[in-house]
Design an enzyme around this catalytic site. Sequence first.
Site: not given
Ligand code: NAP
Length: 252
Positions: A89, A162, A144, A158, A17, A14, A160
């Site tokens: 990630n 994590k 998370s 979500y 982005r 991932g 669960a």
């Molecule tokens: P994001 O901006 O939505 O980016 C998600 C990434 O995961 C993208 O690169 C996307 O790739 C990839 N992805 C999603 N579904 C996919 C699939 N089916 N197959 C392949 N790739 C997939 O998310 P983020 O906020 O950076 O989150 C990154 C990590 O941090 C996640 O595990 C999230 O749970 C965790 N997190 C985030 C937050 C928050 O508040 N943002 C808080 C706690 C934890 P494509 O776009 O190329 O499909």
Amino acid sequence: MRLDLSDHTILVTGASRGIGRATALALADVGATVAVHYGQSRDAAAEVAEQCGHGAQPIQADLTDLTATDRLFGRVVDVLGPVDALVLNAGVAEPTPLEADTDEWHAAWTDTMHVNLRAPELLCRHALPHFRQHGGGRLISIASRAAFRGDTPAYMTYAASKAGLVALTRSVARGFGEDGVRAFTIAPGFVRTDMAQDFIDEYGEAHATSDLALNNLTVPEDVAPFVVFLASGQADHATGATIDVNAGSYVH
Ligand code: NAP
């Protein structure tokens, strides 16, 4: 301290982005060669790989597809050679209210579990023997805060998924230490990305900041340096640990 990861090859899932993108760029900044995994955002991933340099390559796999996921680690090794660290990630957070009909409920739980937990499990199944064969490796899971305190009713799936990722990562730390594997969890709170934006749109930014000790939301660049440090080997005796990056929400 100066970190130099120029002899490291690291798969970041991932990485097109958000947190993954910032992590790939930070790893490359200290010389690492990054496999920039992506699902749908092909152009964005190509741009990240180009910005990374050091031989970074965009590599696609839809993590809801078990066959594609199963092949991903081997494809990275074929393209870039031995992998030193795996950053789990990629993630999704799909709202699944109790009112959803059974098909929607089932689909959301299945997709979330596939991306957030089954893909990590399948990637570990390939990474662990690989690390053992090459004298060790590092696993860094982006879980998370929700794994520890739960989430709102619509995001139970979500939380669960994590919690499962945390348990998987700790099990790797426990079970593969003698093989040279070190495993860490990073547990962010809200981070300003597309994922958080969906939640902010629904509940408002004030809801996201109300339980922070700091007065501004975490951004991806606040999380990425922890991955670099954990991947560098400087933190190996913290294996099994969770790093909370949540703007002080536990002390607020
Ligand atoms: P994001 O901006 O939505 O980016 C998600 C990434 O995961 C993208 O690169 C996307 O790739 C990839 N992805 C999603 N579904 C996919 C699939 N089916 N197959 C392949 N790739 C997939 O998310 P983020 O906020 O950076 O989150 C990154 C990590 O941090 C996640 O595990 C999230 O749970 C965790 N997190 C985030 C937050 C928050 O508040 N943002 C808080 C706690 C934890 P494509 O776009 O190329 O499909």
